[in-house]
Design a protein around this motif. Structure first.
Motif, PDB file in Angstrom:
ATOM      1  N   LEU A  52     -12.967 -16.468 -32.904  1.00 15.96           N
ATOM      2  CA  LEU A  52     -11.943 -17.118 -34.103  1.00 15.96           C
ATOM      3  C   LEU A  52     -11.036 -16.100 -34.732  1.00 15.96           C
ATOM      4  CD1 LEU A  52     -11.402 -19.527 -35.558  1.00 15.96           C
ATOM      5  CD2 LEU A  52     -13.446 -19.408 -36.809  1.00 15.96           C
ATOM      6  N   LYS A  53     -11.816 -15.045 -35.017  1.00 20.07           N
ATOM      7  CA  LYS A  53     -11.037 -14.045 -36.000  1.00 20.07           C
ATOM      8  C   LYS A  53      -9.888 -13.566 -34.947  1.00 20.07           C
ATOM      9  CE  LYS A  53     -11.570 -10.464 -39.241  1.00 20.07           C
ATOM     10  NZ  LYS A  53     -12.713  -9.928 -39.846  1.00 20.07           N
ATOM     11  N   LEU A  55      -7.037 -15.667 -34.672  1.00 21.50           N
ATOM     12  CA  LEU A  55      -6.051 -15.463 -36.053  1.00 21.50           C
ATOM     13  C   LEU A  55      -5.334 -14.366 -36.108  1.00 21.50           C
ATOM     14  CD1 LEU A  55      -8.502 -17.096 -38.500  1.00 21.50           C
ATOM     15  CD2 LEU A  55      -6.427 -18.215 -37.494  1.00 21.50           C
ATOM     16  N   ILE A  56      -5.790 -13.286 -35.567  1.00 21.57           N
ATOM     17  CA  ILE A  56      -5.168 -11.932 -35.567  1.00 21.57           C
ATOM     18  C   ILE A  56      -3.980 -11.846 -34.537  1.00 21.57           C
ATOM     19  CG2 ILE A  56      -5.206  -9.385 -35.100  1.00 21.57           C
ATOM     20  CD1 ILE A  56      -8.325  -9.589 -36.168  1.00 21.57           C
ATOM     21  N   VAL A  64      -2.634 -14.533 -33.645  1.00 21.82           N
ATOM     22  CA  VAL A  64      -1.423 -15.411 -34.025  1.00 21.82           C
ATOM     23  C   VAL A  64      -0.600 -14.754 -35.236  1.00 21.82           C
ATOM     24  CG1 VAL A  64      -1.122 -17.258 -35.636  1.00 21.82           C
ATOM     25  CG2 VAL A  64      -2.453 -17.610 -33.780  1.00 21.82           C
ATOM     26  N   LYS A  65      -1.250 -14.047 -36.000  1.00 20.21           N
ATOM     27  CA  LYS A  65      -0.554 -13.215 -37.182  1.00 20.21           C
ATOM     28  C   LYS A  65       0.297 -12.189 -36.360  1.00 20.21           C
ATOM     29  CE  LYS A  65      -1.672 -10.497 -41.189  1.00 20.21           C
ATOM     30  NZ  LYS A  65      -1.304 -11.319 -42.319  1.00 20.21           N
ATOM     31  N   GLY A  90       1.604 -12.273 -33.652  1.00 13.35           N
ATOM     32  CA  GLY A  90       2.789 -12.802 -32.850  1.00 13.35           C
ATOM     33  C   GLY A  90       2.289 -12.709 -31.414  1.00 13.35           C
ATOM     34  N   LEU A 115       0.300 -14.722 -29.944  1.00 12.43           N
ATOM     35  CA  LEU A 115      -0.072 -16.210 -29.552  1.00 12.43           C
ATOM     36  C   LEU A 115       0.608 -17.024 -30.210  1.00 12.43           C
ATOM     37  CD1 LEU A 115      -2.498 -16.890 -27.748  1.00 12.43           C
ATOM     38  CD2 LEU A 115      -3.663 -17.294 -29.837  1.00 12.43           C
ATOM     39  N   ILE A 166       1.736 -20.785 -31.792  1.00 13.77           N
ATOM     40  CA  ILE A 166       0.873 -21.592 -32.440  1.00 13.77           C
ATOM     41  C   ILE A 166       0.249 -22.700 -31.621  1.00 13.77           C
ATOM     42  CG2 ILE A 166       1.003 -23.512 -34.319  1.00 13.77           C
ATOM     43  CD1 ILE A 166       1.489 -20.898 -35.620  1.00 13.77           C
ATOM     44  N   ALA A 202      -2.578 -21.368 -29.738  1.00 15.35           N
ATOM     45  CA  ALA A 202      -3.627 -21.059 -30.524  1.00 15.35           C
ATOM     46  C   ALA A 202      -4.538 -22.419 -30.773  1.00 15.35           C
ATOM     47  CB  ALA A 202      -3.187 -20.302 -31.833  1.00 15.35           C
ATOM     48  N   LEU A 203      -3.786 -23.466 -30.992  1.00 13.69           N
ATOM     49  CA  LEU A 203      -4.269 -24.784 -31.340  1.00 13.69           C
ATOM     50  C   LEU A 203      -5.239 -25.307 -30.218  1.00 13.69           C
ATOM     51  CD1 LEU A 203      -1.555 -27.195 -33.123  1.00 13.69           C
ATOM     52  CD2 LEU A 203      -3.813 -26.715 -33.700  1.00 13.69           C
ATOM     53  N   LEU A 242      -8.139 -23.103 -29.975  1.00 10.25           N
ATOM     54  CA  LEU A 242      -9.187 -23.732 -30.961  1.00 10.25           C
ATOM     55  C   LEU A 242     -10.002 -24.663 -30.523  1.00 10.25           C
ATOM     56  CD1 LEU A 242      -7.390 -23.007 -34.305  1.00 10.25           C
ATOM     57  CD2 LEU A 242      -9.353 -21.725 -33.610  1.00 10.25           C
ATOM     58  N   LEU A 277      -4.990 -28.063 -39.339  1.00 13.92           N
ATOM     59  CA  LEU A 277      -5.259 -26.903 -38.614  1.00 13.92           C
ATOM     60  C   LEU A 277      -3.937 -25.997 -38.220  1.00 13.92           C
ATOM     61  CD1 LEU A 277      -7.036 -25.360 -36.889  1.00 13.92           C
ATOM     62  CD2 LEU A 277      -7.074 -27.231 -35.027  1.00 13.92           C
ATOM     63  N   LEU A 336      -2.528 -22.163 -39.049  1.00 14.90           N
ATOM     64  CA  LEU A 336      -2.093 -21.077 -38.015  1.00 14.90           C
ATOM     65  C   LEU A 336      -0.675 -20.919 -38.440  1.00 14.90           C
ATOM     66  CD1 LEU A 336      -3.541 -22.882 -34.748  1.00 14.90           C
ATOM     67  CD2 LEU A 336      -4.269 -20.867 -36.073  1.00 14.90           C
ATOM     68  N   VAL A 339      -0.818 -18.188 -41.357  1.00 10.63           N
ATOM     69  CA  VAL A 339      -1.425 -17.153 -40.865  1.00 10.63           C
ATOM     70  C   VAL A 339      -0.227 -16.403 -40.159  1.00 10.63           C
ATOM     71  CG1 VAL A 339      -2.638 -15.975 -39.327  1.00 10.63           C
ATOM     72  CG2 VAL A 339      -3.673 -17.928 -40.628  1.00 10.63           C
ATOM     73  N   LYS A 340       0.593 -16.965 -39.346  1.00 11.20           N
ATOM     74  CA  LYS A 340       1.589 -16.477 -38.724  1.00 11.20           C
ATOM     75  C   LYS A 340       2.612 -16.025 -39.550  1.00 11.20           C
ATOM     76  CE  LYS A 340       5.103 -17.288 -34.996  1.00 11.20           C
ATOM     77  NZ  LYS A 340       4.399 -16.744 -33.698  1.00 11.20           N
ATOM     78  N   GLN A 341       3.034 -16.709 -40.468  1.00 11.36           N
ATOM     79  CA  GLN A 341       4.004 -16.289 -41.370  1.00 11.36           C
ATOM     80  C   GLN A 341       3.683 -15.287 -42.423  1.00 11.36           C
ATOM     81  OE1 GLN A 341       5.042 -20.091 -43.040  1.00 11.36           O
ATOM     82  NE2 GLN A 341       6.524 -20.480 -41.156  1.00 11.36           N
ATOM     83  N   ILE A 386      -6.209 -13.212 -43.211  1.00 11.42           N
ATOM     84  CA  ILE A 386      -7.217 -13.835 -42.009  1.00 11.42           C
ATOM     85  C   ILE A 386      -8.300 -14.385 -42.496  1.00 11.42           C
ATOM     86  CG2 ILE A 386      -8.565 -12.861 -39.944  1.00 11.42           C
ATOM     87  CD1 ILE A 386      -5.450 -12.822 -39.093  1.00 11.42           C
ATOM     88  N   LEU A 425     -10.064 -17.882 -41.931  1.00 12.32           N
ATOM     89  CA  LEU A 425     -11.488 -18.059 -41.350  1.00 12.32           C
ATOM     90  C   LEU A 425     -12.143 -19.128 -42.275  1.00 12.32           C
ATOM     91  CD1 LEU A 425     -12.526 -14.556 -39.947  1.00 12.32           C
ATOM     92  CD2 LEU A 425     -12.693 -16.728 -39.004  1.00 12.32           C
TER      93      LEU A 425
END
Lengths: 246, 246, 246, 246, 246, 246, 246, 246
Positions: free
Chosen positions: B3-4, B7-8, B10-11, B13, B15, B17, B20-21, B24, G3, G7, G10-12, G17, G21
Motif C-alpha cells: 500500500l505504501k 502511494l509513494i 503515485v506521489k 509520478g 504510477l 491514478i 493505482a486505483l 488498490l 479513493l 490518490l 497524494v499525487k499533487q 503519505i 495511509l
C-alpha cells in the motif's frame, strides 16, 4: 446468635460443647462466613437488583420492587410488558421503561461506571434488535459504556466492515443473530476480544425457534466465542459487564 | 508492491491514478491496512500457532509444523494421537506431549505471562478430565497461571466447598462437566467472575453425546455463564486466556 | 483438628476467638458437621463402595480397589469387561464376576439384609437381560432379597399373568424394557407398589438408542412409576434398595 | 353368575362341564379373582378417586364426580381451571380448590394418615411452584405429612443449605425444577432417601419445553434419583405417597 | 391339573368349592381358555416359529431351534449372520439360508398356501434389497405367492409404470424405500389395495438413519398406507401375510 | 377424441400416422387406459368422495361439495368445525355431522356393505376418542360393520380383558392411543388379525405432540402391527376398510 | 473524500503519505471499490427492492417504502398482512396486493423481462398454494415468464403427467410440497433442468412443521435438485430468477 | 412392436382395434413417447453414466461398468474406495481415480465442454476438501470449467476477500462448509449468481453430523442460495453443471 457469639459463649462457659456443636450444625449456612456464599451478589452496594419478570403478576413484581426499594439499591427488571410498566408507573413514578428491551429501571442512586472499556452490541438483522436492546440496557445499567450497531449481518458483509473501527475498539463484543447466526464467527475472526454470541429465535421454517442459530454459534471455527441461551440478552449483558470489570 | 509503495509511486509520478486505483482494488485485502484483518492473530509475536489435528495425517501435521518453525513462534496442536506424537518426536525432538489432553507443544521461545489473574479449571467427574486438560494446557501455553480441581461434581457437593478458597480467588473459571452438567450453575452462583461452561460427551443413555449437559448449561439460572461446544476444551482455554488478558 | 476439638480449645482458652473463626472458615466442609454432607454414603459401615468402570483403565480400577480394600468395606464395580475381571482376578482372588451384568463384587464382610421386602426385576425381552442383571446384582449386593422374571413383555401378555403371584408379592418392582417399553405401564396398573422403569437401548430403527422406550415410560398413564436413565440398571437397583430399606 | 356360583352349580349337577367351561372362558376377567386385577386401586376404602381434568368439559367432570360421590370416597381432580371450580362449587358446596395447584378436593371422609414419615417438596425457582403445589396437595390428600421449601435452586446454593435440617429429616423428597434442572442432583448427593425428580417446562430458549431439565435429571450422577414426566406434579406426589406407605 | 379337570373334580366332589376357587386363581393364565391368549400363535400347526437373531449367540439360537425341532413345526430365523448359518448347518443339515435377507429357514413340513392372492414387494433402489428380501422370504415362508420388483424408485418413474400390470394385480403391496422414501405414496395413489411402507436406513447425510424416509411415509397423502419400523422387512412380510389370509 | 377414436380414425384413414402419434403423445394420460391411473378411486360407484377440510374456507368446501353432488356420489369430509357444518347445513339440509369425529356425511345413495367382517376401534383413554371417532365414522361410511370399545388402556388391563370376545371376533382392529401408546402392542399380542395403530397427540410433557406414542407403536414387539400418522383417524379407517374388503 | 481523491491529493502533494495511509484504513469499505461489495444488489437499476415484512410494524414498512420510493425503483414486500396493505394503500395508491402470496408490489417503472425461459411453479396440494404464490409473484416481479400448475402431488400421479408438456418446456422448476414432499423427486427424475424444492409446513402429526418434507427433499435420489428453507417461496422465486437470467 | 408399428398395423388392417387398444395399455411406458420419460438422461450421447458406489461390491460395480462400456459412453462412479479402484484398474486399465474425491472416471470419448461459464468450488476449511473434490470432479467430468479455492471460511474472512476476483467471475458457485456452515451466506451476499450450499459432516460436539451446518445454510439471509444433502458433493456438482448449461 452468630458464629462469633457461639465461640464467645463457649469460651465464657455459657454454652457447653455439645450444645455449641448442635448449634453449629443448624446455623444457617450464610453465617459461617464464606463471603460469597452468604452475601448474594445483588445485595451489594452499587449493583442493581434484578427481577426476571416472565410469569410474574403485576402485583408480585410490585411487591418485590417494594422490598428492594427499602434497601435503596438500583433495580432492573427484564421481560416486562408495557401494561405492567403502566401499572408500576403509578406506584413508582421514577420508574423508566425501555420498550424494545422490555426492561424496567429504577435508579435510586447514580450508576457507577465500573466497566473499564467499551461493550459493543451487534445484531445481524433488525428483528434481533429487541434481544440486543435487552443486552444493551442491562450492560449500561450495570455501569458500562455500551455502543450498538444493528443490522450488520453477514449476508451484506460490507455493512460490518463499514464499522470496523468501532468493532476494533471494543473491549467485549455481544453479537446477536437469528436466522443462520453467522455474525459471531465473522466478528470473532476479526477481533482479539471476547465475543458473546446470542442466538435469537428470529426466523422461520428450519430455524426451529433459534436452534439453527444456536448450533451455528456453538460450532464456530473462530476462537474466543462463547454462547448464551436463545434470546438471552440479559445474560449476555450481564456476562459482558462482568468481563468488562476485570 | 504494498500500500505504501503504491502511494509513494503515485506521489513520485511513477504510477498514474487509474493504474493505482486498479492496483488498490486487486491488492490482497491484507495489504490494505485494517490491522486485525491483514494480520491474523496467530502470526503475531509471542502467541502460539494452533493446529487442529483431527482428520489430518501425520505428514500434513509435520508439514504445517515445518512452516511454522521457520517463523520461530511457539506451536500448539490439539487432538493429537499418541502415534502422531511418536512420529513427530523423531523430526522435532523438542516437541512435548500432554497425553491426557492430547496436545503437542513446541516452545521456541519462552512463554510470556500475559494473564493478569488465575484461571481455574474444574471438572464434575474423572471422565471429564481429558477435556479439562485440553483447556488447562491451552490456557497455560497462552501465558496464564492455571490451576485445576477435578472431580468436584454437584452430586457430592462438599467436594466443591472444600475448595472454596481456590474458587473464590480465580479471575476466570472453566467448568467442565458431562452427565447432568450442573457444575457451572452451582459455581456461577458462588462467584463474581466469568464462568466458561464446557459440556462433555461423557455419559450414557439419555446423555445423547453431550446434548444433555449442553442444554443444562445453556439453561443455567446463574448469571455470568456462557457455553462453548461439547468437548471443546481448547475453545474454553483460549477464551479464558483472552478474558484474563483484559 | 476437628470441630469438637476447636470448641474445646476455645473453651480451654488454648485458642483465641479470631483464630477459631478463621479455622472454622477454612475447615474442610466435612468437618463442620452436617452428617450427610461430611460422611459420604459409600464410606459408611455395611454399604458397599461403588465404582463406575466405564472409561477407566484396568490399572485405575485396580488402584481404586486397593484403597477401598484398606477400609475393609464391600466393593461393587459396574460396567466391567471380562478382560478387566481377568486382570483383577490375579490381584484380588476373592473377586467375583457376574458376566451378564458386567459387575464385579468383593465381599469383605457378610452382606447385611437391610431390605424389608422383596425386590422383583422384570424384563420385556431376552435382550434386556444384561441391564436387568445389573439391577439384580446391585440390589442383591446392597442387602435385598431379589427375584427375577425375564421375557414377560406385553406383546405376549399371558406370560406376565402367569407370574401374577410373584408380581403381587413384591415390595418394589424394577421393570426393564426396550423396544416399545410398555411393560412398566402394564405392571404399574396391576400393583400398588413403586415401579422403577428402566428403558434399554435394545431395538432397531425408530428406537433411536432407547429414546422410544424412555419416552413411553415417561408418558405412562399408570401411577406410581418413575424412570431412570437408559440402560441404567445400577441406578434402578440402587434406588429400589433405598426404597426397600424404608 | 359369578365364579363361585358356577362351581357350585357344577358341583350340584345343575351345570354340565362343557357349559361351565364355556362360561368360564367368557366370564368377565374381573370375576376370575386376581385380587389386584379386578379391584382397581381407586375403589378401595380410604383412597381418593382421581380425575385428570385436562381436556374434559365441566359437565363431564361434574358427571364423573356425581358417580364417585355415590361411593362416598374422597375425590381428587387435577388440572382444573378456576372457571370449572366455580361451576362445580354450585353443585358440590363442600368442594375445595387449591388454585396454584389447580387441584379440586372433596373430603367425604376424614383423610387417614398412611404415610410413615415426612414428604418434602422442593423447587428450584418460583416458577416451578404450580407443579410443586400439585405434588404437595396430591401427597397430602393421600394421607401424608408434607412439607415444602420453594426457590432453593442450585444457582444460589446457600438457600438450600439453610434448610439442611428439613432436608435431612424427610423420608421421601420431591425435587421440582425447570431451567437447568440440577436441584435433584445436588439434593440426591446429600440425602439417603429416594428423590423423585420432576422436570418443569419453565424456562425459555434452549429449554425446549422441559426437555433440558428432563435430560439433566435422567443423567444425574447422584444415586437414588428417578424421574417422572415433565410438569407431572401429580405423578410425583402419588409415587412419593406410595413409597411413604412402605 | 387343568381347567376341565378342576371342574370334573368339583362335580365329583373330590374338590371343595373354596379349594377350586383358589386353584382357579393361581392357575396359569393359559389354562383358562381364551383361545388366543393361552395358545401363542407360533405354536399352532402349520405356522412357522420365528426367532429374532439379533443379539443372540450361535449357541443360544441352536438351543432355541433344538426345542422347536421337537414340535416338528417350520422354523424361521431373521437377522442371522453368514457365520451363524455355517455353524447351524453342521447341526441341522436341512437348514436353508437366504443370504441377502439374512434369513434361515427349516421346512419340517410342506408350507401350506394360506394367502389368497399375490403379495408384491417393491423397492425404490438397489440398496433397499436386503430389507425387501427379508419381507419377501418371510411372506413366502408364511404361505404366500410373493413377487418382487426392485429398483423402481420415483426418481425414474417410468420404471414403475413399466410394471403397472404386476402392481395392479397384487392383493397386498410392500413398498420398501430409503432416501426420500416416496415410493409408497406414488404406489398408494395408483392401487386400491393395502400398501405396507417400510422405511430403510439407506442413505446418507440428512437421512438420519431412516428418519427421513420414515417421516415421509407417515405423512403420505395417499390413503391405504401404513408404516412399520425402519428396516423391519420381517414385520412387513408378516403383516402382509396376515392380511392376505383374510 | 379418446384412444379408441384415434385408432378408429387411423384405421378408416381419417387420420395419418404422424398426426395420430402426436395426438397420442399429448393425449391426457388418463385416456391411455391404465384403469387405476385414469380412474381415480373416488369417482367410482358406491365409494364416497373425501374432502380434507383442514385449511379450507367454508366457501371452498361448499364449492367442492356442489361439484360432487352433481355426480350423485356419497360425500365424506373430515376435520370440519361445527361452524362450517352450520354454514353447510343451510345449503345442503341432508348433511349429517358427527361432532366428536368432526366429520360431515352426505348419503346420496344407500351405503353398500362391502366389508366382509367387523372392524373394531379401541382407544387407550377417553382423550383419544375424537381420533377414534374419525376412524369409526370413516370405516362405517365406507361400508363396514364397525364396533368401538373406548378407554381400555394398558394401565388398567382388566378393562381390555373384559372385552376379549369382541376383540377376538374382529377382522381388523384399529388401536388408538396417546400417552405411552402401548395398547396396539398388547392387542397385537392377543389377536391374529391386522392391527392398525394410531398414535394421538394426547398427553403432556415428554409426549412431544404424539412423538412418544408414535415411536412406541413403531417399535412394537408384536407382529401384525402397522402405524399411520399421528391423529390420523381417517387414514386408519380408510385402510381398515380396504383390508376388510379383501 | 473518496479513493480517487486521496490518490490525486497524494499525487499533487496536498496529502502526505502517512495521512493518506491512515485515511485509506478508515475509509468506508464501500469506497474501496470491489464492485459487488459496495453496491448492494437492490440499489441497481431495474431490480426491485425487497422488504421482509414479518415482525415489522406498519409504520416501519411505510418508512422503508418512503425511502425506496425516492430512488424510483420497483418495490417488493413479502409476508404482508391484509391490514398492512390497507394501511399502505392510503399512502401509496399505486400499491398492489397479492393476497394469497401476501406480497405487496409497487411498479415505479416497467418490469424488464430478464428471464430467458419459462419458470414453472408446481405444488403437491392445494394447501401449498400460498407458498407457491409467493414464489410465483417474486419470480414474475423480477422479470420472468412464470407459469403455475397446482395440486399435482405424487399420490395422484396422473395429474402430473397430464401436464407433461408444460413441465418439459420449463427452464427452471420450483416444486412446492408439504406432507410427504415427494413432488421434487418425481419431477427431478423427468426433466433436465434445475428443480428448486420448497418444503412447506403443511400437514399434521409427524410432519413436525415441515421437517418431514424438508428431509424428504434433501434426500432425493433425483439429481439436479436443491432445497430452500421451509415455506420460503420468496427464496425459491429469487433463485429461480437468478438462474433464469443466466 | 413400437407405437408407430401399432398404428401402421391398425391402418393396414393387420391389427383390430381391441387388440391395438390392449397392446397400447401394456406397452412399456417408455414406448409411448414422452421424450423425457422414455429416454433416461444417462443414456443420451455425451453425458456420462453415473454409478453411486456406496454399498455395492466390487463385482457389482465391475458388472455395471461392463454394461456401460458397451454403449461407449463416459462413466463416473462416486464413493469408490481405493481398494475398489485397484480391483477395477486390472479390468479397465483406462480407468482414472481421484483419491480425495473418491471418484472413478472412464473417458471413452472426449468430454464436450457444455458449460457456458466457470463453476467455482469453495470450502470453509481443509476438512471439507473431500466433499468439495467430489463436486469439482463431477462438474468437470460433466463438461465444465471448474476452479477451486479451499480454506476460505468466514472465521478468517480476509482469505475470502483475497479471492474476490475469482468469486466475482464465476457463473455458479458451490460453497462447501462444515462446522458453523456460514460460508454460503457470506458469499451469497457478495455475488449475483446461484450459490449451491453443501453442508459437510465435519465438526464435533453440537455439530451432530452436519445438522448444524445444514440448518445454518437453510436459514441463510442471503438470497440466491439453495442447499443439497450433507456431504453431497456429487449432487452439487451435477446441479451446478445443469445450471451452467443454461
Amino acid at each position: 446468635m452468630d458464629l462469633k457469639e457461639i465461640l464467645i459463649s463457649v469460651k465464657q462457659g455459657h454454652l457447653d460443647i455439645d450444645t455449641a456443636l448442635s448449634k453449629l450444625k443448624t446455623l444457617p449456612f450464610e453465617d459461617i462466613g464464606y463471603a460469597k456464599v452468604d452475601h448474594h451478589r445483588s445485595i451489594r452496594n452499587g449493583y442493581p437488583e434484578v427481577i426476571y419478570g416472565e410469569g410474574k403478576t403485576d402485583e408480585q413484581i410490585a411487591g418485590i420492587i417494594e422490598k428492594m426499594m427499602e434497601k435503596g439499591s438500583n433495580i432492573l427488571a427484564t421481560r416486562i410488558k408495557k401494561e405492567t410498566y403502566d401499572y408500576l408507573k403509578n406506584i413508582y413514578p421514577s420508574i423508566q421503561y425501555e420498550e424494545l428491551a422490555r426492561i424496567i429501571k429504577i435508579e435510586n442512586k447514580k450508576i457507577e461506571k465500573v466497566g473499564k472499556g467499551k461493550i459493543l452490541v451487534l445484531t445481524g438483522g433488525t428483528c434481533d434488535i429487541p434481544v440486543a436492546e435487552e443486552a444493551y440496557h442491562t450492560a449500561e445499567f450495570l455501569g458500562n459504556d455500551v455502543e450498538k450497531i444493528y443490522d450488520v449481518g453477514v449476508a451484506g458483509i460490507h455493512r460490518l466492515f463499514n464499522n470496523m473501527d468501532k468493532i476494533m475498539s471494543a473491549r467485549v463484543i455481544i453479537a446477536v443473530a437469528g436466522m443462520e447466526g453467522a455474525l459471531p464467527s465473522v466478528v470473532g475472526g476479526l477481533v482479539d476480544v471476547p465475543v458473546i454470541a446470542v442466538p435469537t429465535s428470529v426466523g422461520y421454517g428450519a430455524n426451529f425457534k433459534g436452534l439453527s442459530s444456536l448450533l451455528t454459534m456453538l460450532n464456530s471455527c473462530a476462537s474466543g466465542i462463547s454462547v448464551v441461551n436463545i434470546d438471552n440478552g440479559f445474560g449476555a449483558g450481564y456476562l459482558a459487564s462482568m468481563i468488562n470489570k476485570l
